[in-house]
Design a protein around this motif. Sequence first.
Motif, short mmCIF file in Angstrom:
data_model
loop_
_atom_site.label_atom_id
_atom_site.label_comp_id
_atom_site.label_asym_id
_atom_site.label_seq_id
_atom_site.Cartn_x
_atom_site.Cartn_y
_atom_site.Cartn_z
N ARG A 207 0.82 -1.22 0.00
CA ARG A 207 0.00 0.00 0.00
C ARG A 207 0.85 1.26 0.00
NH1 ARG A 207 -1.07 3.09 4.16
NH2 ARG A 207 -0.57 1.45 5.67
N THR A 208 1.88 1.30 0.83
CA THR A 208 2.72 2.50 0.93
C THR A 208 3.39 2.80 -0.40
OG1 THR A 208 3.11 2.05 3.26
CG2 THR A 208 4.59 3.60 2.19
N ALA A 212 2.99 5.96 -2.96
CA ALA A 212 4.19 6.75 -3.31
C ALA A 212 4.35 6.94 -4.81
CB ALA A 212 5.43 6.08 -2.73
#
Length: 372
Positions: A207-208, A212
């Motif tokens: 997810r991160t 990004a």
Amino acid sequence: MKTETVTVDLDNRSYDIMIGPQLIARAGALIAKRLPHVRAGIVTDSNIGALHLPELEASLKAAGIASTSIIVEAGEQSKNFPTLETVVDHLLAARLERNDIVIAFGGGVVGDLAGFAAGIVRRGMGFVQIPTSLLAQVDSSVGGKTGINTAQGKNLLGVFCQPQLVLADTDILKTLPEREFRAGYAEMVKYGLINQPDFFHWLEKNRTAVFAGGKERIQAIATACRSKAAVVERDERENGERALLNLGHTFGHALETATGYNAARLVHGEGVAIGMVLAYQFSAWLKLCSAQAAGQVEAHLRAAGLPTQLEDIAGSLPDADTLMNSIAQDKKVSNGALTFILTRGIGKAFIARDVPAAQVRAFLMEKLRSPH
């Protein structure tokens, strides 16, 4: 970064979804290659128009495509009869012909509105989607559903109008407000929750990186588009399996109606996020799936910064009976019986027909009294 291409196979109406950077700058050439000798009516909103319309107009001009631009007010409130009439009048005034194209250059609202116009002007014009929000790139730009809202509910008027090309420029997402990106992420998660548990677990780990940007974002968008394309190919007009794509939407649409489509309180993807949590909780309430699965879904969406509970919506909500009225007006009703997308676990969604209204009402009353 490499451009990914996903094909929606609908025989002689098949089309490509191109996903990657710098596609707006290349839009004119890509359209001219596939649709030679067309003119274009660009439909966009006041936000996207101010930021990105000159680049698209220049790209079309460089490819020899004459265009006219129609700018509507940004927001869900533009999905109505008066705005549709304005768009249609502009397309006709520009003397665009049946073989010309309408380009939807915006998020889900613009796509739904422009697609509806394309479907009805001269009994059907060409249509190209250039979605500018994550939600539109992974969901609303693919599959041909278009429509507007009425006082009775969301998307109750519309037509099926498949695009001839979808250009999902991932660079444009860099200018998307964080809240709108999160809202689109909810629709991305949906595909994992329907029938791809591996994709859901991949999103839990990545997810991160998706937020990004970079290759993980392109990969996630392409996976979501492939998921939707596969369903649309098998059930284009939602006579069966395509209804699975409505996971979370019956509850979500009722909440959007209850908040008057006020984006300050709730945007579509946020309604879907809460709706998916409610669908999992309702499934657990019916003993169809575990409370642990429902908790896992809520935890992931909350970690992504999304609202997951009724109490997360600013302001007061109507009572269970009013919400039930909205649910009963929803398109997923057949012969008066309620149809819900329920689940037996992560990636195990199914279509539940003839869900007793009394059970839904009792569940909603319980949630309204005690959100947790």
